[in-house]
Design a protein around this motif. Structure first.
Motif, mmCIF file in Angstrom:
data_model
loop_
_atom_site.group_PDB
_atom_site.id
_atom_site.type_symbol
_atom_site.label_atom_id
_atom_site.label_comp_id
_atom_site.label_asym_id
_atom_site.label_seq_id
_atom_site.Cartn_x
_atom_site.Cartn_y
_atom_site.Cartn_z
ATOM 1 N N LEU A 1 -75.483 117.624 10.201
ATOM 2 C CA LEU A 1 -74.272 118.241 10.746
ATOM 3 C C LEU A 1 -73.015 117.782 10.006
ATOM 4 N N ALA A 2 -72.965 116.519 9.641
ATOM 5 C CA ALA A 2 -71.749 115.960 9.052
ATOM 6 C C ALA A 2 -71.590 116.300 7.576
ATOM 7 N N ALA A 3 -72.669 116.414 6.846
ATOM 8 C CA ALA A 3 -72.573 116.647 5.399
ATOM 9 C C ALA A 3 -71.761 117.898 5.050
ATOM 10 N N PRO A 4 -72.016 119.050 5.673
ATOM 11 C CA PRO A 4 -71.196 120.219 5.324
ATOM 12 C C PRO A 4 -69.731 120.068 5.756
ATOM 13 N N VAL A 5 -69.499 119.465 6.914
ATOM 14 C CA VAL A 5 -68.125 119.310 7.405
ATOM 15 C C VAL A 5 -67.339 118.394 6.480
ATOM 16 N N VAL A 6 -67.912 117.263 6.128
ATOM 17 C CA VAL A 6 -67.229 116.307 5.256
ATOM 18 C C VAL A 6 -67.047 116.892 3.858
ATOM 19 N N THR A 7 -68.047 117.591 3.355
ATOM 20 C CA THR A 7 -67.960 118.189 2.026
ATOM 21 C C THR A 7 -66.874 119.251 1.960
ATOM 22 N N VAL A 8 -66.817 120.134 2.939
ATOM 23 C CA VAL A 8 -65.797 121.192 2.955
ATOM 24 C C VAL A 8 -64.406 120.574 3.063
ATOM 25 N N PHE A 9 -64.244 119.579 3.941
ATOM 26 C CA PHE A 9 -62.936 118.959 4.067
ATOM 27 C C PHE A 9 -62.531 118.240 2.781
ATOM 28 N N ALA A 10 -63.453 117.492 2.172
ATOM 29 C CA ALA A 10 -63.132 116.763 0.937
ATOM 30 C C ALA A 10 -62.750 117.726 -0.178
ATOM 31 N N LEU A 11 -63.443 118.841 -0.282
ATOM 32 C CA LEU A 11 -63.112 119.839 -1.302
ATOM 33 C C LEU A 11 -61.740 120.454 -1.043
ATOM 34 N N LEU A 12 -61.462 120.798 0.184
ATOM 35 C CA LEU A 12 -60.153 121.361 0.531
ATOM 36 C C LEU A 12 -59.037 120.350 0.279
ATOM 37 N N TRP A 13 -59.258 119.085 0.658
ATOM 38 C CA TRP A 13 -58.267 118.032 0.433
ATOM 39 C C TRP A 13 -57.993 117.854 -1.050
ATOM 40 N N TRP A 14 -59.057 117.843 -1.843
ATOM 41 C CA TRP A 14 -58.904 117.670 -3.286
ATOM 42 C C TRP A 14 -58.143 118.846 -3.903
ATOM 43 N N LEU A 15 -58.453 120.070 -3.496
ATOM 44 C CA LEU A 15 -57.761 121.233 -4.043
ATOM 45 C C LEU A 15 -56.274 121.230 -3.682
ATOM 46 N N VAL A 16 -55.949 120.901 -2.444
ATOM 47 C CA VAL A 16 -54.541 120.844 -2.035
ATOM 48 C C VAL A 16 -53.809 119.777 -2.827
#
Length: 106
Positions: free
Chosen positions: A57-72
């Motif tokens: 459950l956590a892997a997709p949530v953390v991955t999506v957030f980390a990618l969004l944070w990095w792009l911003v």
């Protein structure tokens, strides 16, 4: 937009609000997994499903957030002249500020 820290700080503070969820998920996995195995914490007595369910459950949530944070931050970083050794730690702390505030005041 040179040296306008309010843009970087504001973007990361805004990113910190939804970051509460991935931070909590990582904390929950750590407390019921490796930290409990080392004896640093006690496992939740009702947690008998194992950690794999939480990792799935956590892997997709953390991955999506980390990618969004990095792009911003990549977008904002291009417009800021601060040194990288200052910019990135400030951004990480600004992102974690809402989580720390919740831990302290709730």
């Amino acid at each position: 937009m040179r040296k306008q820290w309010w843009i970087a700080a504001g973007a990361n503070l805004l990113m910190g609000v939804p970051a509460v969820v991935p931070v909590w998920l990582l904390w929950y996995i750590a407390v019921n997994g490796p930290l409990a195995d080392l004896g640093w914490t006690l496992r939740d007595s009702s947690e008998d499903d194992g950690v794999l369910v939480w990792v799935v459950l956590a892997a997709p949530v953390v991955t999506v957030f980390a990618l969004l944070w990095w792009l911003v931050n990549r977008f904002v970083r291009r417009r800021n002249t601060a040194a990288a050794r200052v910019y990135w730690p400030v951004c990480v702390l600004a992102t974690l500020f809402p989580s720390f505030a919740l831990m302290i005041f709730l």
